[in-house]
Design an enzyme around this catalytic site. Sequence first.
Site, mmCIF file in Angstrom:
data_model
loop_
_atom_site.group_PDB
_atom_site.id
_atom_site.type_symbol
_atom_site.label_atom_id
_atom_site.label_comp_id
_atom_site.label_asym_id
_atom_site.label_seq_id
_atom_site.Cartn_x
_atom_site.Cartn_y
_atom_site.Cartn_z
ATOM 1 N N ASP A 9 0.883 -1.157 0.000
ATOM 2 C CA ASP A 9 0.000 0.000 0.000
ATOM 3 C C ASP A 9 0.931 1.220 0.000
ATOM 4 O OD1 ASP A 9 -2.244 1.691 0.327
ATOM 5 O OD2 ASP A 9 -2.031 1.625 2.501
ATOM 6 N N ASP A 11 -0.112 5.133 1.055
ATOM 7 C CA ASP A 11 -0.366 6.070 2.146
ATOM 8 C C ASP A 11 -0.304 5.356 3.494
ATOM 9 O OD1 ASP A 11 -0.757 8.039 0.277
ATOM 10 O OD2 ASP A 11 -2.940 8.007 0.393
ATOM 11 N N ASP A 20 -3.251 12.587 -0.133
ATOM 12 C CA ASP A 20 -4.294 13.548 -0.499
ATOM 13 C C ASP A 20 -4.446 14.615 0.578
ATOM 14 O OD1 ASP A 20 -4.784 12.158 -2.829
ATOM 15 O OD2 ASP A 20 -6.573 11.142 -2.097
ATOM 16 N N ASP A 95 -4.960 3.321 -3.002
ATOM 17 C CA ASP A 95 -6.128 4.149 -3.321
ATOM 18 C C ASP A 95 -5.754 5.628 -3.355
ATOM 19 O OD1 ASP A 95 -8.706 4.700 -3.984
ATOM 20 O OD2 ASP A 95 -9.566 4.339 -2.004
ATOM 21 N N ASP A 179 -2.219 -0.743 5.755
ATOM 22 C CA ASP A 179 -2.646 -0.167 7.030
ATOM 23 C C ASP A 179 -4.145 0.089 7.120
ATOM 24 O OD1 ASP A 179 -3.324 3.034 6.636
ATOM 25 O OD2 ASP A 179 -2.000 2.223 5.105
#
Length: 265
Positions: A9, A11, A20, A95, A179
């Site tokens: 992942d 972030d 973001d 994402d 996470d």
Amino acid sequence: MAGTVVVFDFDKTIIDVDSDNWVVDELGFTDLFNQLLSTMPWNTLMDRMMRELHLNGKSVDEIKQVLKRVPIHPRIVPAIKKAHSLGCDLRVVSDANVFFIETILEHLGIRDLFSEINTNPGSIDEEGRVRISSYIDFTTSPHCCPLCPPNMCKGLIIERIQASISKEGKKKRIIYLGDGPGDFCPSLKLKVSDFMMPRKHFPVWDLICENRSRVQASVHEWSDGAELEQVLLKLIVNSVSSTIDCNFPVIAAHEALLPVLKVRN
């Protein structure tokens, strides 16, 4: 070791914040972001925020400079470089968006170490504005997974990676690091021979602890970049396969976590 696919992942896993939120907050648009948060899907909101930044004179270069100073634990980059040097196939499933991710990875000098980045599209249009869209068009082609946000099912991406491995006719194990709540679905797709590395006391760790019997892979937790490096390299080099109980820490934490920003649902 060459038979290992390491999926990160981004972030709060590779970097220590939500990219973001980091951009919006650092450029002074937090209040507007919060006002609009409940009115539209996340990626639509981020595209709107990029429009607001553009209209207020914030350039692409200013956004890049903010991304280049994102907080990251000092042991993350060495861990990634070592995993790659050991022959691992490194991939990102995130994402966030490709513009933010590639800007950061290129700044860190590790973009070329990843064979693929699976994330939301992000680009610069003819007006010099950053555009962000969804990984899938959930209005016309929903993924129908109840565990994942509408724009992306990471579990489906893992299934695609598994299918490509199977098609190659090679035996490879997957190590998945994450996470957030969106990392729970892919943890359910992992096999007995795979490894799940959830960040301790973050949403995916809580979900795994609550649903441990649903996860076939061995679970090895980590708290910060130092532990991530130690646990990941130990799994790669020594082929550790024992399942770690959620109440039993793998390694004591070495450093306090950096402050994190708003948790994304």
